[in-house]
Design a protein around this motif. Structure first.
Motif, PDB file in Angstrom:
ATOM      1  N   THR A 170      -8.377  25.243  17.559  1.00  0.00           N
ATOM      2  CA  THR A 170      -7.353  25.113  18.600  1.00  0.00           C
ATOM      3  C   THR A 170      -6.843  23.684  18.724  1.00  0.00           C
ATOM      4  O   THR A 170      -7.361  22.764  18.093  1.00  0.00           O
ATOM      5  N   ILE A 171      -5.821  23.511  19.563  1.00  0.00           N
ATOM      6  CA  ILE A 171      -5.202  22.202  19.747  1.00  0.00           C
ATOM      7  C   ILE A 171      -6.193  21.203  20.328  1.00  0.00           C
ATOM      8  O   ILE A 171      -6.220  20.044  19.943  1.00  0.00           O
ATOM      9  N   CYS A 172      -7.038  21.634  21.246  1.00  0.00           N
ATOM     10  CA  CYS A 172      -8.004  20.687  21.815  1.00  0.00           C
ATOM     11  C   CYS A 172      -9.401  21.281  21.822  1.00  0.00           C
ATOM     12  O   CYS A 172      -9.596  22.457  21.508  1.00  0.00           O
ATOM     13  N   ALA A 173     -10.379  20.469  22.222  1.00  0.00           N
ATOM     14  CA  ALA A 173     -11.784  20.885  22.145  1.00  0.00           C
ATOM     15  C   ALA A 173     -12.211  21.757  23.322  1.00  0.00           C
ATOM     16  O   ALA A 173     -13.369  22.146  23.422  1.00  0.00           O
ATOM     17  N   PHE A 174     -11.260  22.093  24.199  1.00  0.00           N
ATOM     18  CA  PHE A 174     -11.604  22.958  25.340  1.00  0.00           C
ATOM     19  C   PHE A 174     -12.177  24.285  24.861  1.00  0.00           C
ATOM     20  O   PHE A 174     -13.152  24.792  25.423  1.00  0.00           O
ATOM     21  N   ALA A 175     -11.565  24.854  23.831  1.00  0.00           N
ATOM     22  CA  ALA A 175     -12.022  26.161  23.359  1.00  0.00           C
ATOM     23  C   ALA A 175     -13.448  26.064  22.822  1.00  0.00           C
ATOM     24  O   ALA A 175     -14.259  26.975  23.038  1.00  0.00           O
ATOM     25  N   GLU A 225      -9.398  27.906  33.586  1.00  0.00           N
ATOM     26  CA  GLU A 225      -8.873  26.565  33.336  1.00  0.00           C
ATOM     27  C   GLU A 225      -8.189  26.413  31.973  1.00  0.00           C
ATOM     28  O   GLU A 225      -7.627  25.360  31.688  1.00  0.00           O
ATOM     29  N   SER A 226      -8.228  27.440  31.133  1.00  0.00           N
ATOM     30  CA  SER A 226      -7.532  27.333  29.845  1.00  0.00           C
ATOM     31  C   SER A 226      -6.045  27.077  30.114  1.00  0.00           C
ATOM     32  O   SER A 226      -5.450  27.715  30.966  1.00  0.00           O
ATOM     33  N   CYS A 227      -5.454  26.156  29.348  1.00  0.00           N
ATOM     34  CA  CYS A 227      -4.052  25.844  29.600  1.00  0.00           C
ATOM     35  C   CYS A 227      -3.135  26.875  28.969  1.00  0.00           C
ATOM     36  O   CYS A 227      -1.936  26.888  29.215  1.00  0.00           O
ATOM     37  N   GLY A 228      -3.688  27.739  28.112  1.00  0.00           N
ATOM     38  CA  GLY A 228      -2.927  28.885  27.623  1.00  0.00           C
ATOM     39  C   GLY A 228      -2.070  28.664  26.392  1.00  0.00           C
ATOM     40  O   GLY A 228      -1.406  29.584  25.938  1.00  0.00           O
ATOM     41  N   GLN A 229      -2.094  27.452  25.825  1.00  0.00           N
ATOM     42  CA  GLN A 229      -1.241  27.205  24.651  1.00  0.00           C
ATOM     43  C   GLN A 229      -1.719  27.929  23.392  1.00  0.00           C
ATOM     44  O   GLN A 229      -0.903  28.322  22.573  1.00  0.00           O
TER      45      GLN A 229
HETATM   46  S1  SF4 Z   1      -7.761  24.926  23.304  1.00  0.00           S
HETATM   47 FE1  SF4 Z   1      -6.934  23.331  24.650  1.00  0.00          FE
HETATM   48  S2  SF4 Z   1      -4.760  23.302  24.189  1.00  0.00           S
HETATM   49 FE2  SF4 Z   1      -5.530  25.232  23.370  1.00  0.00          FE
HETATM   50  S3  SF4 Z   1      -5.225  26.722  25.075  1.00  0.00           S
HETATM   51 FE3  SF4 Z   1      -7.300  25.946  25.244  1.00  0.00          FE
HETATM   52  S4  SF4 Z   1      -7.093  24.288  26.705  1.00  0.00           S
HETATM   53 FE4  SF4 Z   1      -5.025  24.690  25.937  1.00  0.00          FE
END
Ligand code: SF4
Ligand SMILES: Cc1cc2nc3c(=O)[nH]c(=O)nc-3n(C[C@H](O)[C@H](O)[C@H](O)COP(=O)(O)O)c2cc1C
Lengths: 155, 431
Positions: free
Chosen positions: B391-396, B345-349
């Motif tokens: 990272t850009i969002c808290a997903f990581a 599910e990582s968006c890969g950015q």
């Molecule tokens: S941390 Fe968020 S923005 Fe960065 S790759 Fe993972 S899902 Fe995408």
């Protein structure tokens, strides 16, 4: 033209709800997929026309989302949730039984084009595990025999 | 089809057994929309103050103060402002928003209307995850009823306030639950989260000032307006007021939904309400708040389910999805399932996230197969540590935390795999 007049009209209605045309792209993709079962390269080109985008911009969106498909699939889409809450309650075993029952692996379609089988991430049915989704309909609290009977009942 | 109603109910769910509650007539018969009427007679400033005083914290996972978030919306009247209701609910182990949409769609709308008035928003976009076809239909029916009855539209409940609601369906991407991924998706793009700042209150949906709140968060609001902030603070702890709907899954006798005050001890939820583990087995570990939240071992189930207490145990309330694992469970297998999900599910950015989630899964699988080395355990922690806060969002972070939790409390499981060169838990759930 591959996208019907009715669907085009429905897409225009969706566009009216958003401050920018492009806001209605996901709703439009759902509508096209409802009509054709998938989003073909031709419909992507036509959608690009409707939304004043490049075809590749539409394609990128199609490919980003798991629920959009760019090629035909089986008549029935069967998705088994194999995320942790379902796995704890036997979903992986259920998947294996369905694979051998249908003679295909997850990710494949039966030779007669009847069923596409796939695994899916959590569907929000965690207390009713294991479960599967056929098209839009959830079937919860299943054992392998019930699940096989469900699949056998699909035309 | 549809969920069974919660076993323990409080103000959010007390009428869920009544099918009519999902209809406008049924909702109104139970006092529905009276709080919205009252709110429209109150100034937006006073409403925001009330919600701040109530101490309501967002129920979408981050637990941010709702009143404070509303106060960030500009009041200079320049641009159109939007509200966004996050109904993407895809955190594994969570299914509370689904029942609110299915059983109380008008409660969701009433909360939205009050939030819209308080923030001066002209439109609300409700983003419902694509798989929730039935909940989306229930909600659409409620929206149609509300328009027909003059509750939505040009003159909300006979006032001069105008408000529109648009339901948008997602299409199967976990990352669209992250609020800026959601905004991108709403605009017809890939759901790749935005860099912050700017925050949504400055630059949100379609570039306009916006506020994003979770479905359940909105549902508390009419009750706060109707009964006051003191009443609301009568539930839960001083720092975490109110109830929440806990979703209990996994190895329990009675999985299901339980609306309980925040601060309820985890052991009460697991053993009293969900009636403990079946087949005479014991608990090994419990994930307290959806799959992103670090697991707790059986020895720590005395923890009150509120962030101020959970943080002391290095975990969080998240979405209140309680996942119970019995003594047979192999924690490396659990790690395999968890890391597979995040890899997928990582968006890969961001490189750390894209590569890190792949590594975590690869190493987990290797250990489970019996091919892991003692170094692999440290590499897991090293990779997870490098993903946090970068990272850009808290997903990581959400991908790293559960791995760190498993290693913190169940390192022995990992070591035994390496030592025996196989999985030492033959009875565990199948992979
Ligand atoms: S941390 Fe968020 S923005 Fe960065 S790759 Fe993972 S899902 Fe995408
Ligand atoms: C990876 C990720 C997934 C998220 N998924 C959801 C979700 O499905 N539903 C939700 O309400 N919030 C989700 N959130 C939290 C939102 O970003 C946001 O904080 C929330 O919707 C704000 O609403 P609240 O303040 O009412 O909680 C997610 C966050 C992250 C980082």
């Amino acid at each position: 033209m591959v996208i019907s007049e009715d669907t085009r009209a429905a897409i225009e209605r969706e566009i009216g709800k958003y401050p920018q045309r492009r806001g209605a792209l996901l709703p439009a993709l759902h509508l096209v997929q409802q009509e054709h079962g998938f989003v073909s390269p031709d419909s992507m080109r036509e959608l690009a026309g409707i939304f004043e985008l490049l075809p590749v911009e539409v394609m990128e969106v199609v490919h980003f989302y798991n629920m959009f498909h760019d090629r035909p699939r089986g008549r029935h889409q069967v998705h088994v949730c194999t995320n942790l809450p379902c796995s704890l309650r036997g979903a992986r075993g259920l998947m294996r039984q369905l694979e051998s029952h249908l003679g295909i692996h997850a990710g494949e379609t039966t030779a007669d084009g009847r069923i596409s089988l796939g695994h899916e991430e959590c569907l929000g049915a965690c207390a009713y595990a294991p479960m599967l989704r056929i098209g839009e309909t959830y079937h919860e609290n299943l054992d392998a025999e019930q699940a096989k009977r469900l699949l056998d009942g699909l035309e | 089809m549809g969920l069974t109603v919660p076993y323990v109910t409080s103000y959010l769910s007390e009428h869920f057994a009544d099918d009519a509650y999902a209809t406008l007539d049924g909702y109104r018969a139970r006092g529905g929309y009276e709080a919205a009427q009252q709110a429209l007679r109150t100034s937006p400033e006073d409403l925001i103050e009330l919600v701040k005083e109530s101490g309501l914290q967002g129920r979408g996972g981050a637990g941010f103060s709702t009143g404070l978030k509303w106060s960030f919306m500009p009041t200079d009247g320049g641009k159109p402002k939007y509200l966004v209701c996050n109904a993407d609910e895809s955190e594994p182990g969570s299914f509370k928003d689904r029942i609110l949409l299915e059983r109380a769609p008008h409660k969701v709308l009433e909360g939205i209307l009050i939030g819209a008035w308080a923030t001066g928003s002209e439109k609300t976009f409700i983003y419902v995850r694509g798989e929730y076809a039935f909940p989306a239909r229930q909600l659409q029916r409620a929206v149609d009823e509300a328009y027909a009855a003059g509750i939505l539209g040009a003159k909300v409940l006979g006032s001069d306030f105008a408000h529109d609601v648009v339901i948008m369906r997602g299409a199967g991407a976990y990352i669209c639950g992250e609020e800026t991924g959601l905004l991108e998706s709403l605009e017809g793009r890939k759901g790749q989260p935005r860099k912050k700042p700017p925050f949504p209150a400055q630059y949100g949906a379609f570039g306009m000032p916006s506020t994003v709140n979770n479905v359940e968060t909105f549902c508390h609001v009419p009750h706060i307006v109707a009964n006051g902030s003191e009443w609301f603070r009568g539930f839960g702890t001083e720092k975490s007021p109110g109830t929440t709907i806990f979703g209990v899954s996994g190895h329990v006798v009675r999985p299901g939904l339980y609306e309980l005050p925040l601060g309820t001890p985890l052991e009460e939820i697991v053993f009293e309400h969900a009636q403990g583990v079946p087949n005479g087995r014991t608990v090994k570990g419990v994930i307290p708040g959806g799959m992103s939240m670090p697991i707790l071992p059986a020895s720590q189930l005395d923890v009150p389910m509120a962030n101020e207490h959970l943080r002391e145990r290095k975990t969080m309330l998240g979405t209140g999805g309680v996942m119970v694992m019995d003594e047979t469970t192999c924690m490396v297998r659990a790690g395999c399932v968890i890391t597979y999900f995040f890899r997928d599910e990582s968006c890969g950015q961001c490189t750390q996230c894209r590569e890190g989630t792949g590594w975590l899964h690869k190493i987990m699988e290797r250990i489970e197969r019996g091919a892991g080395t003692p170094d692999d355990l440290d590499i897991l922690l090293d990779v997870a540590g490098k993903m946090e806060g970068q990272t850009i969002c808290a997903f990581a972070d959400a991908a790293a935390w559960p791995v760190q939790g498993l290693m913190r409390h169940f390192r022995e499981d990992f070591e035994e795999h390496v030592r025996q060169r196989k999985c030492p838990f033959p009875e565990s759930f199948e992979l």
